[in-house]
Scaffold this active site. Structure first.
Site, short mmCIF file in Angstrom:
data_model
loop_
_atom_site.label_atom_id
_atom_site.label_comp_id
_atom_site.label_asym_id
_atom_site.label_seq_id
_atom_site.Cartn_x
_atom_site.Cartn_y
_atom_site.Cartn_z
N HIS A 148 0.84 -1.19 0.00
CA HIS A 148 0.00 0.00 0.00
C HIS A 148 0.87 1.25 0.00
O HIS A 148 2.08 1.18 0.21
CB HIS A 148 -0.93 0.02 1.21
N LYS A 163 -0.42 4.73 4.71
CA LYS A 163 -1.26 3.76 5.42
C LYS A 163 -0.67 3.49 6.80
O LYS A 163 0.54 3.27 6.94
CB LYS A 163 -1.39 2.47 4.62
#
Length: 275
Positions: free
Chosen positions: A161, A165
């Site tokens: 990600h 995040k």
């Protein structure tokens, strides 16, 4: 009670965030839904701003508020990609009002999950580690493959990600891990292995491994690997735009509108329970 054929009126929580703005875009482009309100944290810099302008759509006359309670009185439900703490506060409000609550937030503790489950005795809650229709189909396939292949096939879940995040493994990776564990008939908590480092010893048969990568602007990539003797099966999903999560959340909201109070998942929404 609104007519079944009228637009579903939804409130977007976390309206100032990336997913909040994406949801506002998606609602504007969707049939069967209308934006009933937009909220963010009371101390957010976006309070009072026009939700449409903030989302890049142009003014829609809906100002971002700090209190969702009044908005819920004139809405059918709420959709949120926020924080675990915000989810609990919002769940209390949707339960009190008996509304639909779509939870795209991840990173909840076991204690927080229990609070959400209790709220579902009065609210219609759909909660998923990933709202993408494709990811939820992937989870069903992972469960089926895990059931078909025995412990000679090691299961490893790799996810990547963007660098903003804050939780790891991702909610989606954990959802895929739960699907694999269910297929194998084991307890994920007891068989989960995360973040190997140093002299770890040989891999234990039947464990489910997780590896988390973070960097750049990656929306989300997940691969479930079944590594067996002399062969490897890989099931993967790559998200290219956050709009897929918004569309899935709207799909869940429309489905939830006709359901009884309870805690549901996207597997319920997509009728994937029996795969």
């Amino acid at each position: 009670m609104p007519a079944a054929n009228s637009d579903m009126r939804v409130v977007v929580a976390g309206a100032g965030g990336r997913m909040g703005r994406t949801l506002i875009h998606a609602i504007a482009a969707s049939k069967g839904l209308t934006l009933a309100g937009a909220v963010d944290a009371p101390d957010s810099a976006v309070i009072g701003r026009d939700a449409g302008e903030l989302a890049g759509l142009g003014a829609n006359g809906i100002k971002i508020a700090g209190d969702p309670a009044p908005l819920l009185q004139v809405a059918d439900g709420l959709i949120e990609f926020t924080t675990p703490a915000a989810t609990l506060a919002l769940a209390a409000l949707t339960a009190a009002a008996g509304k639909v609550h779509i939870i795209g937030t991840t990173g909840h503790s076991a204690e927080e999950e229990a609070v959400i489950a209790k709220a579902a005795s009065r609210a219609i809650i759909v909660k998923s580690g990933n709202m993408s229709l494709g990811v939820n189909l992937l989870a069903a396939l992972v469960k089926r493959v895990a059931k078909a292949l025995d412990e000679d096939y090691d299961i490893e879940i790799v996810e990547m990600h963007h660098n903003k995040k804050i939780d790891a493994p991702s909610g989606t990776a954990l959802m895929l891990g739960r699907a694999a564990a269910e297929g194998r008939g084991v307890d994920l908590k007891a068989r989960s292995v995360r973040g190997r480092d140093g002299v770890t010893g040989a891999r234990r048969a039947g464990d489910i491994g997780f590896a988390s990568l973070r960097g750049g602007t990656v929306v989300g990539e997940h691969t479930v690997i079944f590594a067996g003797p002399a062969e490897r099966v890989e099931l993967a999903h790559r998200a290219e735009d956050r709009m897929i999560f918004a569309r899935g959340a709207l799909h869940a909201a429309l489905w939830a509108r006709g359901q009884k109070p309870g805690l549901y998942t996207m597997a319920d929404v997509l009728a994937l329970k029996d795969i």
